[in-house]
Design a protein around this motif. Structure first.
Motif, PDB file in Angstrom:
ATOM      1  N   ARG A  97       0.803  -1.223   0.000  1.00 44.57           N
ATOM      2  CA  ARG A  97       0.000   0.000   0.000  1.00 44.57           C
ATOM      3  C   ARG A  97       0.834   1.270   0.000  1.00 44.57           C
ATOM      4  NH1 ARG A  97      -3.957  -2.185   4.326  1.00 44.57           N
ATOM      5  NH2 ARG A  97      -5.230  -3.545   3.030  1.00 44.57           N
ATOM      6  N   THR A  98       2.134   1.151  -0.194  1.00 44.35           N
ATOM      7  CA  THR A  98       2.972   2.347  -0.244  1.00 44.35           C
ATOM      8  C   THR A  98       3.774   2.414  -1.534  1.00 44.35           C
ATOM      9  OG1 THR A  98       3.168   2.287   2.161  1.00 44.35           O
ATOM     10  CG2 THR A  98       4.715   3.672   0.992  1.00 44.35           C
ATOM     11  N   LEU A 103       4.769   3.583  -7.519  1.00 47.14           N
ATOM     12  CA  LEU A 103       5.362   3.083  -8.760  1.00 47.14           C
ATOM     13  C   LEU A 103       4.359   3.135  -9.907  1.00 47.14           C
ATOM     14  CD1 LEU A 103       7.713   1.642 -10.241  1.00 47.14           C
ATOM     15  CD2 LEU A 103       6.699  -0.508  -9.482  1.00 47.14           C
ATOM     16  N   LEU A 104       3.144   2.686  -9.642  1.00 50.01           N
ATOM     17  CA  LEU A 104       2.115   2.694 -10.681  1.00 50.01           C
ATOM     18  C   LEU A 104       1.703   4.103 -11.066  1.00 50.01           C
ATOM     19  CD1 LEU A 104      -0.050  -0.316  -9.519  1.00 50.01           C
ATOM     20  CD2 LEU A 104       1.640  -0.255 -11.348  1.00 50.01           C
ATOM     21  N   ALA A 105       1.669   5.019 -10.112  1.00 53.14           N
ATOM     22  CA  ALA A 105       1.344   6.411 -10.434  1.00 53.14           C
ATOM     23  C   ALA A 105       2.419   7.013 -11.328  1.00 53.14           C
ATOM     24  CB  ALA A 105       1.193   7.236  -9.163  1.00 53.14           C
ATOM     25  N   LEU A 141       5.582  14.726  -8.973  1.00 52.83           N
ATOM     26  CA  LEU A 141       4.515  15.249  -8.128  1.00 52.83           C
ATOM     27  C   LEU A 141       3.365  14.254  -8.013  1.00 52.83           C
ATOM     28  CD1 LEU A 141       3.403  17.588  -6.480  1.00 52.83           C
ATOM     29  CD2 LEU A 141       2.508  18.552  -8.617  1.00 52.83           C
ATOM     30  N   GLN A 142       2.945  13.683  -9.128  1.00 57.57           N
ATOM     31  CA  GLN A 142       1.847  12.726  -9.104  1.00 57.57           C
ATOM     32  C   GLN A 142       2.248  11.424  -8.426  1.00 57.57           C
ATOM     33  OE1 GLN A 142      -0.736  14.419 -12.804  1.00 57.57           O
ATOM     34  NE2 GLN A 142       0.199  12.460 -13.138  1.00 57.57           N
ATOM     35  N   THR A 143       3.521  11.063  -8.510  1.00 54.32           N
ATOM     36  CA  THR A 143       4.001   9.859  -7.840  1.00 54.32           C
ATOM     37  C   THR A 143       3.854   9.980  -6.329  1.00 54.32           C
ATOM     38  OG1 THR A 143       5.550   9.374  -9.622  1.00 54.32           O
ATOM     39  CG2 THR A 143       6.021   8.387  -7.480  1.00 54.32           C
ATOM     40  N   PHE A 144       4.156  11.138  -5.790  1.00 53.25           N
ATOM     41  CA  PHE A 144       4.045  11.317  -4.346  1.00 53.25           C
ATOM     42  C   PHE A 144       2.643  11.741  -3.913  1.00 53.25           C
ATOM     43  CE2 PHE A 144       8.622  11.586  -4.968  1.00 53.25           C
ATOM     44  CZ  PHE A 144       9.037  10.698  -4.005  1.00 53.25           C
ATOM     45  N   LEU A 145       1.908  12.393  -4.800  1.00 50.82           N
ATOM     46  CA  LEU A 145       0.560  12.841  -4.466  1.00 50.82           C
ATOM     47  C   LEU A 145      -0.430  11.686  -4.359  1.00 50.82           C
ATOM     48  CD1 LEU A 145      -1.244  15.306  -3.988  1.00 50.82           C
ATOM     49  CD2 LEU A 145      -1.630  15.386  -6.452  1.00 50.82           C
ATOM     50  N   ILE A 146      -0.149  10.568  -5.000  1.00 53.68           N
ATOM     51  CA  ILE A 146      -1.103   9.461  -4.954  1.00 53.68           C
ATOM     52  C   ILE A 146      -1.221   8.856  -3.559  1.00 53.68           C
ATOM     53  CG2 ILE A 146       0.450   7.579  -5.581  1.00 53.68           C
ATOM     54  CD1 ILE A 146      -1.944   6.515  -7.307  1.00 53.68           C
ATOM     55  N   TYR A 150      -4.665   7.865  -2.153  1.00 57.73           N
ATOM     56  CA  TYR A 150      -4.905   6.415  -2.075  1.00 57.73           C
ATOM     57  C   TYR A 150      -5.328   6.022  -0.662  1.00 57.73           C
ATOM     58  CZ  TYR A 150      -3.879   1.409  -2.175  1.00 57.73           C
ATOM     59  OH  TYR A 150      -3.959   0.044  -2.063  1.00 57.73           O
ATOM     60  N   TRP A 151      -4.613   6.514   0.330  1.00 59.48           N
ATOM     61  CA  TRP A 151      -4.931   6.152   1.708  1.00 59.48           C
ATOM     62  C   TRP A 151      -6.297   6.710   2.132  1.00 59.48           C
ATOM     63  CZ3 TRP A 151       0.624   7.589   3.541  1.00 59.48           C
ATOM     64  CH2 TRP A 151       1.484   6.536   3.224  1.00 59.48           C
TER      65      TRP A 151
END
Length: 167
Positions: A97-98, A103-105, A141-146, A150-151
């Motif tokens: 869940r992390t 990675l997918l984002a 930005l989107q990689t870390f924003l997800i 998500y949570w």
């Protein structure tokens, strides 16, 4: 195939699209604006499955297409392809869940950005310079924003659609 989550997606994507197109451009992060509808669709799909993720991606892309001067259908098409590609990769990764959502984002963002640039190029829009300068910051930005999205969606899903208790 209407489920309650899809009925939830339409007003949410309208709100996110209005926010995305009218508010966020005035507050860029690291010089770019993240695609909140795309990240929301990807995160929801990671939680609820590929079918709902692709439907949410279509809804997000549809509303984004309404607010752009570019040819209609580009966002909807590229969002759906990117979310589908994320699921192809997700099936080959261990559950997490992390790291997996991040990675997918990142991968889905790269694919979506490149496909959208190709789509615009087919219609004669010059996007090479803009894409080159904003691709890496947007992906990061989107990689870390997800993660927070998500949570938060995982929490909403567990409250609204809890797993049945077995005795």
């Amino acid at each position: 195939m209407f489920t309650s989550s899809i009925l939830f997606a339409v007003p949410l994507m309208v709100i996110l699209t209005v926010l995305q197109t009218s508010v966020l451009p005035y507050f860029p992060l690291f010089g770019v604006t993240p695609s909140l509808p795309f990240i929301m669709a990807l995160a929801w799909g990671l939680i609820r499955g590929a079918n709902e993720g692709i439907i949410w991606a279509f809804i997000a892309g549809f509303f984004m297409d309404l607010f752009t001067a570019a040819p209609t259908g580009g966002f909807a098409l590229t969002y759906m392809i990117a979310v589908l590609a994320a699921f192809v990769v997700k099936d080959r990764l261990p559950a997490n869940r992390t790291v997996v959502p991040m990675l997918l984002a990142g991968l889905a963002s790269i694919l979506q950005q490149l496909l959208y640039a190709l789509y615009l190029g087919l219609f004669g829009y010059g996007v090479g310079q803009v894409l080159a300068s904003s691709l890496l910051p947007t992906i990061l930005l989107q990689t870390f924003l997800i993660l927070p999205i998500y949570w938060l969606l995982y929490l909403v899903q567990s409250i609204v659609w809890p797993k049945p208790v077995e005795v």
